[in-house]
Enzyme design. Structure first.
Site, PDB file in Angstrom:
ATOM      1  CG  HIS A   1      -5.957  -9.380   2.779  1.00  0.00           C
ATOM      2  ND1 HIS A   1      -5.842  -8.848   3.947  1.00  0.00           N
ATOM      3  CD2 HIS A   1      -6.268  -8.460   1.889  1.00  0.00           C
ATOM      4  CE1 HIS A   1      -6.317  -7.574   3.852  1.00  0.00           C
ATOM      5  NE2 HIS A   1      -6.591  -7.339   2.502  1.00  0.00           N
TER       6      HIS A   1
ATOM      7  CB  SER B   1      -6.702  -5.649  -0.859  1.00  0.00           C
ATOM      8  OG  SER B   1      -7.428  -6.178   0.127  1.00  0.00           O
TER       9      SER B   1
ATOM     10  CG  ASP C   1      -5.738 -10.695   6.863  1.00  0.00           C
ATOM     11  OD1 ASP C   1      -6.403 -11.427   6.156  1.00  0.00           O
ATOM     12  OD2 ASP C   1      -5.260  -9.818   6.401  1.00  0.00           O
TER      13      ASP C   1
END
Length: 204
Positions: A182, A13, A179
């Site tokens: 990310h 991601s 977080d």
């Protein structure tokens, strides 16, 4: 870098970051920053940037899609960023089948052996913005494997993990992630800067 070149980024991601909502399929993360820099710094070069990041991916996922998402596209350069979820799943989902360092190394070795392109290996970044976090301690052997494979395969090593650790050790409180994993815009900038500096010899 060749006047006509296809640069493929593959990862999780952190690489994907907004790709699916972007008409160009690049996202808003470090891949976008690298793309925009290369396009503006070298406007006469015919560079194609491809983002093949998929959220949640571990080394096993790259193994499953390497033929379709890498080899079939015949890139000139392949930039690999993987390892965060291989460790993170040990922390947030310990009951699932894990990818431990030995398997991580075996999988990556097999993928790199079959890839006929200039390899660019990015160290996994960080898990929590704390040098001594459990996640960052567990990341150490994965980072060492990436460094080892970069040497073995003559790949360019992007010292992303080391750059993040150095930043954290500076004492600044300015965040790089949303977080702990990310990236925010500053984290993406650090990743892009690390990549561009490591790949400087290619850009001439």
């Amino acid at each position: 870098m060749k006047d006509k070149a296809r640069i493929l980024f593959i990862g999780d991601s952190i690489t994907e970051w907004g790709k699916n909502e972007d008409p160009e399929g690049l996202g808003i993360g470090y891949v976008r920053i690298i793309h925009d820099y290369l396009k503006t710094a070298f406007p006469s070069k015919n560079l194609e940037i491809i983002n093949k990041g998929i959220g949640g991916n571990r080394a096993t996922d790259l193994q499953d899609r390497w033929e379709k998402d890498v080899l079939a596209l015949t890139p000139d350069y392949v930039s690999v960023s993987i390892g965060i979820n291989d460790v993170w799943r040990q922390l947030d989902n310990p009951d699932m089948v894990q990818v431990y360092p030995d398997q991580f190394e075996e999988i990556l070795t097999g993928l790199l052996e079959k890839t006929n392109a200039q390899l660019i290996l990015m160290e996994p970044t960080v898990i929590e913005e704390d040098v001594n976090s459990e996640g960052n301690q567990k990341l150490i052997p994965y980072v060492e494997i990436v460094r080892k494979l970069a040497n073995k395969f003559g790949a360019i090593l992007v010292p992303t993990h080391q750059d993040f650790i150095d930043y954290l050790k500076s004492g600044t409180t300015y965040k790089l992630t949303t977080d702990g994993v990310h990236m925010n815009s500053a984290g993406n900038m650090l990743m892009a800067r690390s990549w561009l500096q490591a790949c400087e010899s290619l850009l001439k």
